[in-house]
Motif scaffolding. Structure first.
Motif, short mmCIF file in Angstrom:
data_model
loop_
_atom_site.label_atom_id
_atom_site.label_comp_id
_atom_site.label_asym_id
_atom_site.label_seq_id
_atom_site.Cartn_x
_atom_site.Cartn_y
_atom_site.Cartn_z
N UNK A 3 0.83 -1.20 0.00
CA UNK A 3 0.00 0.00 0.00
C UNK A 3 0.87 1.26 0.00
N UNK A 4 1.98 1.20 0.70
CA UNK A 4 2.88 2.35 0.74
C UNK A 4 3.44 2.64 -0.65
N UNK A 5 3.82 1.60 -1.37
CA UNK A 5 4.35 1.78 -2.72
C UNK A 5 3.27 2.28 -3.67
N UNK A 6 2.06 1.74 -3.54
CA UNK A 6 0.94 2.20 -4.38
C UNK A 6 0.71 3.69 -4.17
N UNK A 7 0.68 4.13 -2.92
CA UNK A 7 0.45 5.55 -2.63
C UNK A 7 1.55 6.41 -3.23
N UNK A 8 2.80 5.96 -3.12
CA UNK A 8 3.92 6.73 -3.65
C UNK A 8 3.84 6.85 -5.17
N UNK B 54 -2.10 12.01 -14.55
CA UNK B 54 -2.29 10.75 -15.26
C UNK B 54 -3.09 9.73 -14.45
N UNK B 55 -3.91 10.16 -13.50
CA UNK B 55 -4.73 9.24 -12.73
C UNK B 55 -6.04 8.96 -13.48
N UNK B 56 -6.32 7.67 -13.69
CA UNK B 56 -7.58 7.21 -14.30
C UNK B 56 -7.98 8.06 -15.51
N UNK C 225 3.98 -2.18 -13.20
CA UNK C 225 3.58 -1.21 -12.19
C UNK C 225 2.87 0.00 -12.78
N UNK C 226 2.94 0.17 -14.09
CA UNK C 226 2.35 1.33 -14.73
C UNK C 226 0.85 1.46 -14.50
N UNK C 227 0.05 0.40 -14.76
CA UNK C 227 -1.38 0.49 -14.51
C UNK C 227 -1.72 0.73 -13.04
N UNK C 228 -0.90 0.21 -12.13
CA UNK C 228 -1.12 0.46 -10.70
C UNK C 228 -0.91 1.93 -10.40
N UNK D 127 -11.93 6.76 -8.04
CA UNK D 127 -11.40 7.46 -9.21
C UNK D 127 -10.16 8.27 -8.86
N UNK D 128 -10.14 8.84 -7.65
CA UNK D 128 -9.00 9.65 -7.21
C UNK D 128 -7.79 8.80 -6.86
N UNK D 129 -8.00 7.49 -6.74
CA UNK D 129 -6.90 6.60 -6.40
C UNK D 129 -6.55 6.58 -4.94
N UNK D 130 -7.43 7.13 -4.09
CA UNK D 130 -7.14 7.16 -2.66
C UNK D 130 -7.58 5.89 -1.94
#
Length: 395
Positions: A39-44, A54-56, A85-88, A120-123
């Protein structure tokens, strides 16, 4: 014939730079482990994508995206997939991308604000709880065993699920449950009492955050206001989600296969054996030539289906054809790349080994090739069975 728009090409170029400069350096990060990035890496990663705008990008502007057509999405998603990791990073990975597509089309205005807005915000991340263990729903959704029963203004859901991608760490879930002879979808917060992860499966792939979980649903109480769409329409909504999701899988993994091919081709041009570069040996050169053929055919299939989908006329048969043709072509590409690299191909010194594993899993996810072929064969029978007598007479 399938030339993308100028804005899609410009956005894809921006994505390509972002993947090369910002995302690929994270592939060796220790937080990118056996059950997907932490989760830490996803947030970063998503913070970087957010800063780059470039989010969604496939979503409408109302939800922070660029309002891309399916054809434009294909161009951008292929660029995003150049790194697993790009799509993530860009919040276009399954299951979130498919869930956002479904919510945008089916959810009420209130549900969109509560569930789609943060997704959608990726949060937050999400999960789609449909597949079940032996005896339950898998490739055959009609075998659904999880049951939802009406209790006043609430519904109570009980059952077991497995291979639930991203469940660990997810904040939002869509549960598919039987309601009488039909099925209904329910929106839930994943910390709702009664939702429990039994274990995380050890699987061949590791690109999706949270891995794939086995889950227990023990009298999960959900208010009627959190029904997604209408009662008893779950099977219909599953198709709203799954047909485009099969295609976006193809788009993302095309990018990963292209990355593997680029690595293998460069290696073959610089590595020498028996007095000349590997690429000059027909056994190697022909494999790379076949890769080029498979990549181009897969690209054309994706673009054709995306164009048809933009017209609102992509049928189940066409999406099945695309899933089979593209997943198997991309696996052939990844397999040849491992072979071209030889010993290096089975190491993790390059991303080729991961591309091979991820794309092998893709041949099963969203329906294995055999199920899609069986469905297509039923269509052949339906179209031709009434003409067999006349054909026999003509023969």
């Amino acid at each position: 014939m399938f030339e993308s728009s100028a804005r899609a090409r410009a956005l894809a170029e921006k994505v390509s730079r972002f993947i090369l400069e910002e995302v690929i350096p994270y592939e060796k990060d220790p937080r990118n482990h056996g059950h997907g990035p932490t989760e830490d890496l996803v947030r970063e990663l998503r913070a970087k994508a957010q800063a780059a705008g470039l989010i969604a990008p496939q979503l409408s502007e109302e939800w922070g995206g660029h309002g891309l057509s399916h054809r434009e999405t294909a161009t951008v998603f292929r660029a995003a997939g150049y790194s697993p990791l790009g799509p993530v990073a860009m919040n276009v990975m399954a299951p979130d991308e498919g869930n956002m597509h479904l919510l945008e089309r089916v959810a009420t205005a209130e549900q969109k604000q509560r569930f789609l807005r943060p997704l959608a915000a990726g949060t937050v991340r999400s999960a789609f709880l449909m597949t079940e263990p032996e005896g339950g729903a898998g490739s055959d959704p009609s075998m659904l065993k999880t049951v939802a029963t009406r209790h006043g203004d609430d519904w109570v859901i009980s059952g077991r699920k497995w291979l639930i991608t991203g469940a660990q760490g997810a904040g939002i879930g869509i549960i598919m449950a039987r309601t009488g002879e039909n099925a209904t979808m329910f929106l839930v917060d994943m910390d709702t009492p009664g939702i429990r992860i039994e274990r995380i499966l050890d699987t061949i792939d590791n690109s999706m955050p949270g891995g794939h979980a086995v889950m227990n649903l023990d009298e999960v109480r959900v208010p009627a206001s959190q029904i997604l769409g209408e009662v008893d329409q779950g099977f219909k909504y599953a198709q709203v989600r799954l047909a485009p999701a099969r295609l976006t899988h193809c788009m993302r993994w095309w990018g990963t296969a292209k990355r593997a091919h680029d690595i293998a081709a460069r290696y073959a041009c610089t590595r020498h054996a028996f007095g000349k570069p590997l690429v000059d040996h027909e056994g190697v050169g022909f494999m790379l030539a076949d890769n080029e053929i498979d990549l181009k055919q897969a690209e054309l299939m994706i673009d054709w289906c995306a164009s048809v989908l933009d017209q609102g006329s992509l049928g189940t048969a066409e999406s099945s054809m695309a899933k089979v043709a593209v997943s198997e072509a991309l696996f052939r590409v990844a397999d040849r790349c491992v072979q071209v690299l030889g010993g290096m191909g089975v190491t993790r010194d390059t991303v080729v080994e991961q591309a091979f594993r991820e794309i092998r899993a893709f041949r099963i996810y969203d329906g294995p090739s055999e199920v899609h072929r069986w469905s297509l064969a039923k269509g052949v029978k339906h179209r031709y069975k009434d003409s067999t007598a006349g054909t026999a007479k003509q023969a």
